[in-house]
Structure formats: structure tokens, C-alpha cells
Design a protein around this motif. Structure first.
Motif, PDB file in Angstrom:
ATOM      1  N   GLU A   4       0.811  -1.220   0.000  1.00  0.00           N
ATOM      2  CA  GLU A   4       0.000   0.000   0.000  1.00  0.00           C
ATOM      3  C   GLU A   4       0.841   1.265   0.000  1.00  0.00           C
ATOM      4  OE1 GLU A   4      -3.176  -0.137   2.891  1.00  0.00           O
ATOM      5  OE2 GLU A   4      -4.200  -1.694   1.744  1.00  0.00           O
ATOM      6  N   MET A   5       2.107   1.141  -0.385  1.00  0.00           N
ATOM      7  CA  MET A   5       2.979   2.309  -0.528  1.00  0.00           C
ATOM      8  C   MET A   5       3.748   2.277  -1.842  1.00  0.00           C
ATOM      9  SD  MET A   5       4.752   3.188   3.044  1.00  0.00           S
ATOM     10  CE  MET A   5       3.856   3.488   4.541  1.00  0.00           C
ATOM     11  N   GLY A   6       4.241   1.120  -2.232  1.00  0.00           N
ATOM     12  CA  GLY A   6       4.973   1.030  -3.485  1.00  0.00           C
ATOM     13  C   GLY A   6       6.473   0.918  -3.300  1.00  0.00           C
ATOM     14  N   TYR A   7       7.200   1.313  -4.325  1.00  0.00           N
ATOM     15  CA  TYR A   7       8.649   1.208  -4.382  1.00  0.00           C
ATOM     16  C   TYR A   7       9.245   2.561  -4.004  1.00  0.00           C
ATOM     17  CZ  TYR A   7       7.743  -3.055  -7.026  1.00  0.00           C
ATOM     18  OH  TYR A   7       7.313  -4.299  -7.413  1.00  0.00           O
ATOM     19  N   HIS A   8      10.136   2.569  -3.032  1.00  0.00           N
ATOM     20  CA  HIS A   8      10.717   3.796  -2.517  1.00  0.00           C
ATOM     21  C   HIS A   8      12.162   3.947  -2.994  1.00  0.00           C
ATOM     22  CE1 HIS A   8       7.255   3.327   0.041  1.00  0.00           C
ATOM     23  NE2 HIS A   8       7.489   4.499   0.618  1.00  0.00           N
ATOM     24  N   TYR A   9      12.499   5.154  -3.460  1.00  0.00           N
ATOM     25  CA  TYR A   9      13.850   5.458  -3.908  1.00  0.00           C
ATOM     26  C   TYR A   9      14.333   6.702  -3.167  1.00  0.00           C
ATOM     27  CZ  TYR A   9      12.858   2.024  -7.444  1.00  0.00           C
ATOM     28  OH  TYR A   9      12.536   0.844  -8.068  1.00  0.00           O
ATOM     29  N   LEU A  10      15.324   6.509  -2.294  1.00  0.00           N
ATOM     30  CA  LEU A  10      15.846   7.555  -1.434  1.00  0.00           C
ATOM     31  C   LEU A  10      17.022   8.264  -2.085  1.00  0.00           C
ATOM     32  CD1 LEU A  10      16.134   8.918   1.429  1.00  0.00           C
ATOM     33  CD2 LEU A  10      17.617   6.991   2.015  1.00  0.00           C
ATOM     34  N   LYS A  11      17.007   9.597  -2.025  1.00  0.00           N
ATOM     35  CA  LYS A  11      18.145  10.401  -2.467  1.00  0.00           C
ATOM     36  C   LYS A  11      18.872  10.871  -1.211  1.00  0.00           C
ATOM     37  CE  LYS A  11      19.694  14.089  -5.408  1.00  0.00           C
ATOM     38  NZ  LYS A  11      19.353  15.062  -6.425  1.00  0.00           N
ATOM     39  N   MET A  12      19.966  10.217  -0.894  1.00  0.00           N
ATOM     40  CA  MET A  12      20.698  10.480   0.343  1.00  0.00           C
ATOM     41  C   MET A  12      21.160  11.938   0.456  1.00  0.00           C
ATOM     42  SD  MET A  12      20.698   7.831   2.295  1.00  0.00           S
ATOM     43  CE  MET A  12      21.987   8.255   3.453  1.00  0.00           C
TER      44      MET A  12
END
Length: 99
Positions: A4-12
Motif C-alpha cells: 500500500e505504498m509502493g517502491y521507494h527510492y531515497l536520495k541520500m
């Protein structure tokens, strides 16, 4: 991948103690049935270690409620490109289905 959120991509490089609406720390995608990734939300994140007493001030008004993620981050979702029947700032979206 979070249900219920999806795929997360973090920009450090954006991860710091400051809320900047134009520099979200995380982009959230959902994989569509055809396999394409679709941008569905922004997520703001601030390390609790940098803001231990309270989450940062977010958007104007009181609708944006920050959540605690695994005891290490304050997080705030903004469902900008995918309708969320639970609200634009709700952490989860029941319309997001992992494929």
C-alpha cells in the motif's frame, strides 16, 4: 517495496534536518500491470536523530501528519500523482497494489 505504498527510492543527498517541499528525500513508484514504473507520491524524511523532539514543520495547515518509520525517520507522504481515498498525506494508499 512496501504494501500500500509502493517502491521507494531515497536520495541520500537530500536527507537532512530541513523540510524542503521542492527537495523530497524519497520518490515513490508503483509498478503497473504492464511492468512500467509510475511515479505516484513524494515522501519527505528527516532523521529523528536530527529532530529528536518533534517532526519538522511541513506544509501550511494541519493536514500533513508526520509518521515515525522504524524509529529512525520522521516521514510524510504526499500522494500527488495517485488519488488516495484516505487523504493526500496518509502514509498508505489502498489503491497501490504490488505487481
Amino acid at each position: 517495496i512496501v504494501p500500500e505504498m509502493g517502491y521507494h527510492y531515497l536520495k541520500m543527498d537530500n536527507l537532512n534536518a530541513t523540510f524542503e517541499y521542492s527537495k523530497p528525500e524519497i520518490l515513490v513508484y508503483n509498478k503497473e500491470e504492464n511492468g512500467r514504473m509510475k511515479l505516484v507520491a513524494l515522501e519527505y524524511a528527516v532523521p529523528i536523530s536530527l529532530s529528536p523532539n518533534a517532526p519538522p514543520s511541513g506544509f501550511t495547515g494541519s493536514n500533513d501528519v508526520w509518521s515515525v518509520y522504524q524509529g529512525v525517520l520522521w516521514t510524510l507522504h504526499a500522494w500527488v500523482w495517485e488519488y488516495n481515498p484516505d487523504g493526500v498525506f496518509n502514509p498508505t494508499n489502498p489503491l497501490i497494489h504490488l505487481h
